[in-house]
Write a protein that holds these residues in place. Structure first.
Motif, PDB file in Angstrom:
ATOM      1  N   LEU A 136      -5.594  -0.281   4.449  1.00  0.00           N
ATOM      2  CA  LEU A 136      -5.141  -1.163   5.142  1.00  0.00           C
ATOM      3  C   LEU A 136      -3.587  -0.683   5.846  1.00  0.00           C
ATOM      4  N   LYS A 137      -3.012   0.044   5.284  1.00  0.00           N
ATOM      5  CA  LYS A 137      -1.644   0.793   5.726  1.00  0.00           C
ATOM      6  C   LYS A 137      -2.178   1.671   6.919  1.00  0.00           C
ATOM      7  N   LYS A 138      -3.300   2.646   6.486  1.00  0.00           N
ATOM      8  CA  LYS A 138      -3.635   3.731   7.478  1.00  0.00           C
ATOM      9  C   LYS A 138      -3.831   3.143   8.874  1.00  0.00           C
ATOM     10  N   VAL A 139      -4.898   1.693   8.826  1.00  0.00           N
ATOM     11  CA  VAL A 139      -5.110   1.095   9.840  1.00  0.00           C
ATOM     12  C   VAL A 139      -3.921   0.713  10.740  1.00  0.00           C
ATOM     13  N   ILE A 140      -2.807   0.296  10.007  1.00  0.00           N
ATOM     14  CA  ILE A 140      -1.615  -0.247  10.758  1.00  0.00           C
ATOM     15  C   ILE A 140      -0.895   0.712  11.353  1.00  0.00           C
ATOM     16  N   ASP A 141      -0.698   2.010  10.554  1.00  0.00           N
ATOM     17  CA  ASP A 141       0.118   3.091  11.083  1.00  0.00           C
ATOM     18  C   ASP A 141      -0.608   3.702  12.095  1.00  0.00           C
ATOM     19  N   SER A 142      -1.890   3.509  12.173  1.00  0.00           N
ATOM     20  CA  SER A 142      -2.881   4.187  13.515  1.00  0.00           C
ATOM     21  C   SER A 142      -2.377   3.556  14.757  1.00  0.00           C
ATOM     22  N   ASN A 172       8.205 -12.888 -11.298  1.00  0.00           N
ATOM     23  CA  ASN A 172       7.272 -12.090 -11.968  1.00  0.00           C
ATOM     24  C   ASN A 172       5.947 -11.910 -11.094  1.00  0.00           C
ATOM     25  N   THR A 173       5.765 -12.741 -10.230  1.00  0.00           N
ATOM     26  CA  THR A 173       4.219 -12.624  -9.357  1.00  0.00           C
ATOM     27  C   THR A 173       4.447 -12.112  -8.086  1.00  0.00           C
ATOM     28  N   MET A 174       5.224 -12.823  -7.083  1.00  0.00           N
ATOM     29  CA  MET A 174       5.209 -12.382  -5.647  1.00  0.00           C
ATOM     30  C   MET A 174       6.191 -11.487  -5.704  1.00  0.00           C
ATOM     31  N   ILE A 175       6.734 -10.807  -6.615  1.00  0.00           N
ATOM     32  CA  ILE A 175       7.647  -9.576  -6.603  1.00  0.00           C
ATOM     33  C   ILE A 175       6.693  -8.297  -6.027  1.00  0.00           C
ATOM     34  N   HIS A 176       5.400  -8.411  -6.413  1.00  0.00           N
ATOM     35  CA  HIS A 176       4.500  -7.412  -5.891  1.00  0.00           C
ATOM     36  C   HIS A 176       4.369  -7.341  -4.459  1.00  0.00           C
ATOM     37  N   GLU A 177       4.227  -8.612  -4.065  1.00  0.00           N
ATOM     38  CA  GLU A 177       4.130  -8.784  -2.372  1.00  0.00           C
ATOM     39  C   GLU A 177       5.250  -8.318  -1.789  1.00  0.00           C
ATOM     40  N   LEU A 178       6.667  -8.875  -2.439  1.00  0.00           N
ATOM     41  CA  LEU A 178       7.831  -8.380  -1.895  1.00  0.00           C
ATOM     42  C   LEU A 178       7.980  -6.862  -1.829  1.00  0.00           C
ATOM     43  N   GLY A 179       7.446  -6.177  -2.712  1.00  0.00           N
ATOM     44  CA  GLY A 179       7.295  -4.619  -2.895  1.00  0.00           C
ATOM     45  C   GLY A 179       6.369  -3.972  -1.836  1.00  0.00           C
ATOM     46  N   VAL A 180       5.198  -4.483  -1.929  1.00  0.00           N
ATOM     47  CA  VAL A 180       4.024  -3.966  -0.925  1.00  0.00           C
ATOM     48  C   VAL A 180       4.002  -4.197   0.398  1.00  0.00           C
ATOM     49  N   LEU A 181       4.704  -5.256   0.709  1.00  0.00           N
ATOM     50  CA  LEU A 181       4.751  -5.737   2.281  1.00  0.00           C
ATOM     51  C   LEU A 181       5.768  -4.826   2.946  1.00  0.00           C
ATOM     52  N   ARG A 182       6.810  -4.518   2.237  1.00  0.00           N
ATOM     53  CA  ARG A 182       7.761  -3.578   2.937  1.00  0.00           C
ATOM     54  C   ARG A 182       7.344  -2.299   3.217  1.00  0.00           C
ATOM     55  N   TRP A 183       6.518  -1.842   2.144  1.00  0.00           N
ATOM     56  CA  TRP A 183       5.736  -0.649   2.434  1.00  0.00           C
ATOM     57  C   TRP A 183       4.645  -0.586   3.465  1.00  0.00           C
ATOM     58  N   LEU A 184       3.898  -1.549   3.527  1.00  0.00           N
ATOM     59  CA  LEU A 184       2.837  -1.683   4.413  1.00  0.00           C
ATOM     60  C   LEU A 184       3.440  -1.755   5.732  1.00  0.00           C
ATOM     61  N   LEU A 185       4.278  -2.461   6.103  1.00  0.00           N
ATOM     62  CA  LEU A 185       5.033  -2.778   7.527  1.00  0.00           C
ATOM     63  C   LEU A 185       6.221  -1.536   7.753  1.00  0.00           C
ATOM     64  N   ASP A 186       6.442  -0.767   6.817  1.00  0.00           N
ATOM     65  CA  ASP A 186       7.692  -0.142   6.960  1.00  0.00           C
ATOM     66  C   ASP A 186       8.974  -0.985   7.734  1.00  0.00           C
ATOM     67  N   ASP A 187       9.209  -2.073   6.839  1.00  0.00           N
ATOM     68  CA  ASP A 187      10.231  -3.249   7.575  1.00  0.00           C
ATOM     69  C   ASP A 187      10.810  -3.760   6.235  1.00  0.00           C
ATOM     70  N   ASP A 188      11.680  -4.439   6.555  1.00  0.00           N
ATOM     71  CA  ASP A 188      12.470  -5.230   5.477  1.00  0.00           C
ATOM     72  C   ASP A 188      12.623  -6.791   5.953  1.00  0.00           C
ATOM     73  N   TYR A 189      12.988  -7.698   5.123  1.00  0.00           N
ATOM     74  CA  TYR A 189      13.204  -8.953   5.142  1.00  0.00           C
ATOM     75  C   TYR A 189      14.533  -9.603   5.688  1.00  0.00           C
ATOM     76  N   VAL A 190      14.442 -10.641   6.609  1.00  0.00           N
ATOM     77  CA  VAL A 190      15.884 -11.099   7.118  1.00  0.00           C
ATOM     78  C   VAL A 190      15.874 -12.500   6.674  1.00  0.00           C
TER      79      VAL A 190
END
Length: 337
Positions: A136-142, A172-190
């Motif tokens: 998925l990240k490869k598609v986004i970055d392309s 305990n649960t959504m912390i995974h999304e909070l971690g991976v979505l930053r990486w996926l988008l190369d972005d941070d939350y506001v």
């Protein structure tokens, strides 16, 4: 060189990591373990036929002369103290998520690691090691789907026990999304906002379930994450990225397409250990390799801190009907992208 590991915590994920380190991965062996339940620690040593000593507490494991590096899979509120002790001892440490239960705790770890002068900490965010997320990240970055505009995500567990509380849906649960979505988008939350739909009949008094978290990023993407930890039907992780010129979705886990009894069906997994089993293997092998080469490259203490800053805001948003702002300090040069 065989890396000698000490493991703190022999619950479900601790036992899984001990199994893979002793039976699946290369370059490491488990030589010391502990758990708040020492009987469980002893049973784990026997179960996997380890040539390992059971020590009375985590501090003893960290300071053991024959332990080169640590794996921390204990109760979440104990993570911070153990990681700080490992840094003080100069020993690399793999800490399961969350790095600490608050952003302030994570910041203390970041400060201690920077003061030590080199990376010692890797956080157990395994999703960047998952083949589906990598694709998925490869598609986004392309640029194939253009700039990401919206993400629709879901984190569904079959069921949780009575000890699981509303805030744990974030820490305990959504912390995974909070971690991976930053990486996926190369972005941070506001900003963050939490909405509670009609409650499931399968929840309990200490848990509001399900809930929807709405996030906004620095670059302007909007994210909605459904957290439903008593969905009953299985363990289901979904991510769909809506771009300017197309849509990309996280692939489903491999499953046999079955035609039987007048039905066309796929099996849905019910266990998180099965859903990400390969990612866990790659993640821990990366840690072992990184320690051996004195060059950790996996999710850092800063990544753990950034996710916890967002998690703190999400917990605050659970208690207010409005939007909660997220303020993340600039990334230190110590932690390059």
């Amino acid at each position: 060189m065989t890396l000698k590991l000490g493991v703190i915590g022999t619950g479900a994920i601790g036992q899984e990591h001990i199994r893979r380190c002793s039976q699946v991965l290369q370059g490491a062996t488990v030589v010391a373990v502990t758990d708040i339940d020492l009987k469980s620690a002893s049973q784990t040593v026997d179960r996997f036929g380890l040539d390992a000593v059971v020590l009375p507490d985590g501090k003893e494991v960290i300071n053991a002369a024959n332990v080169d590096a640590l794996i921390i899979t204990s109760w979440d509120p104990t993570h911070e103290a153990f990681v700080l002790q490992a840094i003080a001892a100069g020993k690399p440490v793999f800490c399961e998520k969350p790095l600490a239960v608050t952003a302030a705790g994570c910041k203390r770890i970041v400060d201690a690691e920077i003061a030590y002068g080199r990376r010692l900490v890797q956080v157990g965010f395994m999703r960047p090691y998952d083949q589906g997320y990598r694709a998925l990240k490869k598609v986004i970055d392309s640029g194939e789907i253009g700039r990401p505009l919206m993400l629709h995500c879901a984190h569904r567990n079959q069921k949780v026990d009575e000890n699981y509380t509303t805030d744990m849906a974030i820490t305990n649960t959504m912390i995974h999304e909070l971690g991976v979505l930053r990486w996926l988008l190369d972005d941070d939350y506001v900003s963050a906002q939490v909405i509670f739909p009609r409650a499931s009949a399968h929840t309990h008094a200490k848990l509001r379930d399900p809930q929807i978290v709405l996030l906004e990023t620095v670059k302007g993407a909007r994210i909605d994450v459904e957290i439903f930890v008593n969905c009953q039907y299985g363990y289901d992780i979904q991510t769909q990225v809506v771009g300017e010129e197309g849509i990309a979705s996280l692939p489903e886990p491999s499953s046999i397409l079955l035609r039987s009894k007048a039905k066309l069906s796929h099996t849905i997994l019910t266990d998180w250990k099965d859903r990400f089993i390969d990612a866990y293997d790659v993640e821990l092998q990366d840690f072992i390799n990184g320690v051996t080469k004195s060059e950790l490259t996996g999710p850092s203490a800063w990544d753990g801190y950034a996710a916890s800053v967002a998690a703190d805001a999400c917990i605050a948003a659970q208690k207010t009907p409005g939007v909660v702002q997220i303020s993340l300090p600039p990334r230190p040069a110590f932690y390059p992208h």
